[in-house]
Structure formats: C-alpha cells, structure tokens
Design a protein around this motif. Structure first.
Motif, PDB file in Angstrom:
ATOM      1  N   ALA A 146       0.832  -1.208   0.000  1.00 59.41           N
ATOM      2  CA  ALA A 146       0.000   0.000   0.000  1.00 59.41           C
ATOM      3  C   ALA A 146       0.865   1.256   0.000  1.00 59.41           C
ATOM      4  O   ALA A 146       0.558   2.246  -0.683  1.00 59.41           O
ATOM      5  CB  ALA A 146      -0.941  -0.011   1.201  1.00 59.41           C
ATOM      6  N   GLY A 147       1.954   1.230   0.765  1.00 60.65           N
ATOM      7  CA  GLY A 147       2.859   2.373   0.795  1.00 60.65           C
ATOM      8  C   GLY A 147       3.519   2.604  -0.550  1.00 60.65           C
ATOM      9  O   GLY A 147       3.642   3.750  -1.012  1.00 60.65           O
ATOM     10  N   TRP A 148       3.924   1.531  -1.205  1.00 64.55           N
ATOM     11  CA  TRP A 148       4.526   1.664  -2.531  1.00 64.55           C
ATOM     12  C   TRP A 148       3.522   2.221  -3.533  1.00 64.55           C
ATOM     13  O   TRP A 148       3.870   3.060  -4.364  1.00 64.55           O
ATOM     14  CB  TRP A 148       5.035   0.308  -3.014  1.00 64.55           C
ATOM     15  N   ARG A 149       2.292   1.749  -3.436  1.00 61.86           N
ATOM     16  CA  ARG A 149       1.294   2.253  -4.390  1.00 61.86           C
ATOM     17  C   ARG A 149       1.068   3.747  -4.202  1.00 61.86           C
ATOM     18  O   ARG A 149       0.931   4.497  -5.179  1.00 61.86           O
ATOM     19  CB  ARG A 149      -0.029   1.501  -4.218  1.00 61.86           C
ATOM     20  N   GLU A 150       1.047   4.180  -2.948  1.00 67.10           N
ATOM     21  CA  GLU A 150       0.826   5.600  -2.685  1.00 67.10           C
ATOM     22  C   GLU A 150       1.986   6.450  -3.202  1.00 67.10           C
ATOM     23  O   GLU A 150       1.771   7.550  -3.745  1.00 67.10           O
ATOM     24  CB  GLU A 150       0.644   5.810  -1.180  1.00 67.10           C
ATOM     25  N   ARG A 151       3.202   5.945  -3.070  1.00 65.97           N
ATOM     26  CA  ARG A 151       4.373   6.746  -3.447  1.00 65.97           C
ATOM     27  C   ARG A 151       4.774   6.605  -4.917  1.00 65.97           C
ATOM     28  O   ARG A 151       5.260   7.548  -5.522  1.00 65.97           O
ATOM     29  CB  ARG A 151       5.571   6.357  -2.562  1.00 65.97           C
ATOM     30  N   HIS A 152       4.581   5.412  -5.472  1.00 65.78           N
ATOM     31  CA  HIS A 152       5.096   5.150  -6.821  1.00 65.78           C
ATOM     32  C   HIS A 152       4.018   4.764  -7.830  1.00 65.78           C
ATOM     33  O   HIS A 152       4.263   4.823  -9.035  1.00 65.78           O
ATOM     34  CB  HIS A 152       6.117   4.000  -6.780  1.00 65.78           C
ATOM     35  N   GLY A 153       2.855   4.327  -7.342  1.00 66.62           N
ATOM     36  CA  GLY A 153       1.902   3.679  -8.226  1.00 66.62           C
ATOM     37  C   GLY A 153       2.346   2.249  -8.469  1.00 66.62           C
ATOM     38  O   GLY A 153       3.531   1.934  -8.371  1.00 66.62           O
ATOM     39  N   LEU A 154       1.416   1.378  -8.770  1.00 64.69           N
ATOM     40  CA  LEU A 154       1.729  -0.018  -9.073  1.00 64.69           C
ATOM     41  C   LEU A 154       0.958  -0.452 -10.309  1.00 64.69           C
ATOM     42  O   LEU A 154      -0.216  -0.104 -10.471  1.00 64.69           O
ATOM     43  CB  LEU A 154       1.360  -0.941  -7.906  1.00 64.69           C
ATOM     44  N   ALA A 155       1.622  -1.223 -11.169  1.00 62.02           N
ATOM     45  CA  ALA A 155       0.950  -1.744 -12.357  1.00 62.02           C
ATOM     46  C   ALA A 155       0.303  -3.098 -12.090  1.00 62.02           C
ATOM     47  O   ALA A 155      -0.765  -3.409 -12.620  1.00 62.02           O
ATOM     48  CB  ALA A 155       1.951  -1.873 -13.507  1.00 62.02           C
ATOM     49  N   ALA A 156       0.951  -3.933 -11.280  1.00 57.58           N
ATOM     50  CA  ALA A 156       0.453  -5.276 -10.992  1.00 57.58           C
ATOM     51  C   ALA A 156       1.212  -5.830  -9.798  1.00 57.58           C
ATOM     52  O   ALA A 156       2.241  -5.293  -9.387  1.00 57.58           O
ATOM     53  CB  ALA A 156       0.617  -6.188 -12.202  1.00 57.58           C
ATOM     54  N   VAL A 157       0.687  -6.940  -9.266  1.00 59.88           N
ATOM     55  CA  VAL A 157       1.270  -7.576  -8.085  1.00 59.88           C
ATOM     56  C   VAL A 157       1.475  -9.058  -8.379  1.00 59.88           C
ATOM     57  O   VAL A 157       0.657  -9.692  -9.043  1.00 59.88           O
ATOM     58  CB  VAL A 157       0.346  -7.420  -6.859  1.00 59.88           C
ATOM     59  N   GLY A 158       2.565  -9.606  -7.872  1.00 63.08           N
ATOM     60  CA  GLY A 158       2.802 -11.044  -7.937  1.00 63.08           C
ATOM     61  C   GLY A 158       3.122 -11.581  -6.566  1.00 63.08           C
ATOM     62  O   GLY A 158       3.870 -10.957  -5.805  1.00 63.08           O
ATOM     63  N   ILE A 159       2.556 -12.732  -6.228  1.00 65.32           N
ATOM     64  CA  ILE A 159       2.842 -13.377  -4.948  1.00 65.32           C
ATOM     65  C   ILE A 159       3.319 -14.795  -5.228  1.00 65.32           C
ATOM     66  O   ILE A 159       2.618 -15.590  -5.855  1.00 65.32           O
ATOM     67  CB  ILE A 159       1.610 -13.416  -4.029  1.00 65.32           C
ATOM     68  N   ALA A 160       4.515 -15.103  -4.742  1.00 63.67           N
ATOM     69  CA  ALA A 160       5.099 -16.434  -4.865  1.00 63.67           C
ATOM     70  C   ALA A 160       5.234 -16.996  -3.456  1.00 63.67           C
ATOM     71  O   ALA A 160       6.050 -16.508  -2.668  1.00 63.67           O
ATOM     72  CB  ALA A 160       6.458 -16.353  -5.550  1.00 63.67           C
TER      73      ALA A 160
END
Length: 317
Positions: A58-72
C-alpha cells in the motif's frame, strides 16, 4: 503482450512478494536491472506477517503507483481460481499457516492485476524470462534446501491438475543399504525425505556439515535420489533444461556434475539429453525467488492487457 520495462505498461512498477517459510521478501521493480526498493520481513504468524506485507504494498502504491502484483508463496497452496480457497495456504507443515488467506489479505485490497503461484513456480518463470531457462517453453527449477521444491513449466505454463507440482514428494527407490531415517513425516522414501538439507542433517547425526568434504560417502545416496528425481522429470514432462539451486548445491558445488553424470547412467542411452548443459545452476542465483514474484506480476499484467484487447476487439464486431 509482453511486459517491457521501458514500455507504456511500465510507467508504474511491479510489486512482488516472495513468501518463504522463514522470511518474506517484497520487491518493487521494473526488471532485474531496475529494482526500486526491497523489504525483508520475518515470517511470523499469518495475522502479523500478511498485514505487514499489505502495508508495504500500500505504501509503494501511494508513493510510486503499481501496475500489478505477484505473490510467490511457500506451499502447498490452492491455485484453482474457481475454488473459494484460491490463494490460501493448504496442508503446510508450518504451524499456524494452514488456511491462511494470503491473496485476500495481501493483494486483494489493491484491486490490481495479480499473479499467484508457488515460490518455485515463480522462480522457474523468472529464470525463463531472465535466466537459465530463457528461450525455453519446457523447463524445471529445483531448489534443494530445508526441503525439495520443483517449479515445473510445460508448454510455457506451470503445471496444474489436482494441485501444483509436488515432485519433491515423489517416491524413489532407496540405494542398496540406505536405511537412513526419512525427514518427511508423510513418506519414508520421497525425494525430500532422503535428499533435502533436513535429510542430510539426519544422515549426519552428530557430525557438523561444515566438516563434510566432497568425497564423503554421505553424498552418494543424495546424488542417487536427486538423479532419480531428474530421471522421472525427463521421462514424464521432458523439460529442456533443469536448473538446480538452493542452499545445498550452492554450498556443495560438486553435486550438480555428479547428479548430471548419474542421470546419464540412469537413462542408459534411452533418451538423449541436450549437449549444451542439461543440469545447470540458476542464472539468477538467490535472486530467483524475489524475481519470481516480479515475473508473476508481469504475467498478470500481460494477461489483463490481453483480456482488455480481446474485449475491445469483440466490441467492435
């Protein structure tokens, strides 16, 4: 569509979470050469670990925006998108984690294209994008550490069916005279039980692994078991290359050439292997896991773009 770090889809970076048994690594990146941030957290109870990872994203999205997420994630996990348990941990040996809702807690609040898979499948996909499996559609990534995991990709996609690949738990013949206890509480003669780091500790008893040289006889049954696993891979899905990494091969580099030689003997000329190196170390080294989550995010973004393009094309008909 393929994700390009300098293309329109990459104006916002990708977020990846490698959820391991002892630690979690969250990565913000466009590619292996463009990592913007990375956070490592201990793997504690689910109600502590998962919200902490969600807060990082959430912090990264607020500061940088996010295009997509991956969970391994460590497994076993549910990968059936039609199941209400999709994104949950299943019958894991890790206390307190069975039925933990990884996907719902970490990624669902972001409402972004999201890829979810096992940690070893993610690592296999990362090696296929950027490492030892580049240019191949059929590839296996093996990690030999505390346990044995295999990320198996066939025709460009990780295998599916009853669940994900569990080749670390296939049963193999013991070498004559090998009566060591199994490290697996489910199977007396599976790969993980006989050839993992945990199995090595049982074989050594009170001996310190740091004092065990390459010529020590303790390696013979481990080489036999891992070669038998590779034989099973060759004879079933036939990956074009097998990358074997993890703590044990890194600390014991003599193992890979011995496994390769034992595999050749085991196949006995029945199947020919590629001449340019069949069993190799991962090109990404210890970055394969964290970058596996980034590869899953890139795949999810590409899939979302393909779906949107198909819908737009159908709307024009």
């Amino acid at each position: 569509m393929r994700y390009q770090a300098d293309g329109p889809a990459a104006r916002a970076p990708l977020a990846g979470v490698e959820l391991g048994g002892t630690k979690c690594v969250a990565t913000l990146a466009h590619s292996p050469d463009a990592v913007l941030d990375q956070v490592t957290l201990p793997t504690l109870a689910p109600d502590e670990t998962l919200p902490a990872l969600a807060a990082v994203l959430a912090g990264w999205r607020e500061r940088h925006g996010l295009a997509a997420v991956g969970i391994a994630s460590f497994g076993p996990v549910c990968l059936d998108r039609a199941s209400p348990r999709y994104g949950h941990v299943l019958a894991t040996n890790k206390p307190g984690w069975r039925d933990a809702d990884v996907l719902g807690t970490v990624a669902a609040p972001l409402a972004l294209p999201t890829g979810f898979d096992t940690d070893v499948n993610g690592a296999a996909l990362a090696e296929m994008r950027w490492g030892a499996g580049r240019g191949l559609d059929d590839f296996a990534y093996v990690t030999v550490g505390t346990g044995v995991g295999v990320g198996l990709v066939v025709h460009g996609r990780p295998t599916r069916g009853l669940g994900h690949s569990e080749i670390g738990h296939i049963r193999v013949p013991r070498a004559r005279g090998d009566d060591a206890p199994s490290a697996c509480r489910y199977h007396d003669d599976c790969v993980e039980g006989l050839a993992s780091g945990s199995a090595l500790r049982l074989r050594l008893g009170d001996r310190d692994v740091a004092t065990v040289g390459p010529d020590d006889p303790v390696w013979e049954p481990i080489v036999d078991v891992l070669a038998a696993m590779c034989h099973a891979l060759v004879g079933s899905t036939g990956p074009l290359r097998i990358a074997i990494g993890g703590g044990m091969p890194v600390k014991q580099p003599h193992l890979l050439p011995r496994i390769a030689a034992r595999l050749e003997v085991s196949l006995a000329g029945y199947m020919e292997l590629p001449e340019n190196g069949y069993i190799v170390p991962p090109a990404l080294g210890d970055r394969a896991g964290p970058l596996g989550a980034i590869a899953l995010a890139a795949d999810a973004l590409e899939e979302a773009a393909d779906v949107a393009a198909r819908i737009a094309a159908e709307a024009m008909l």
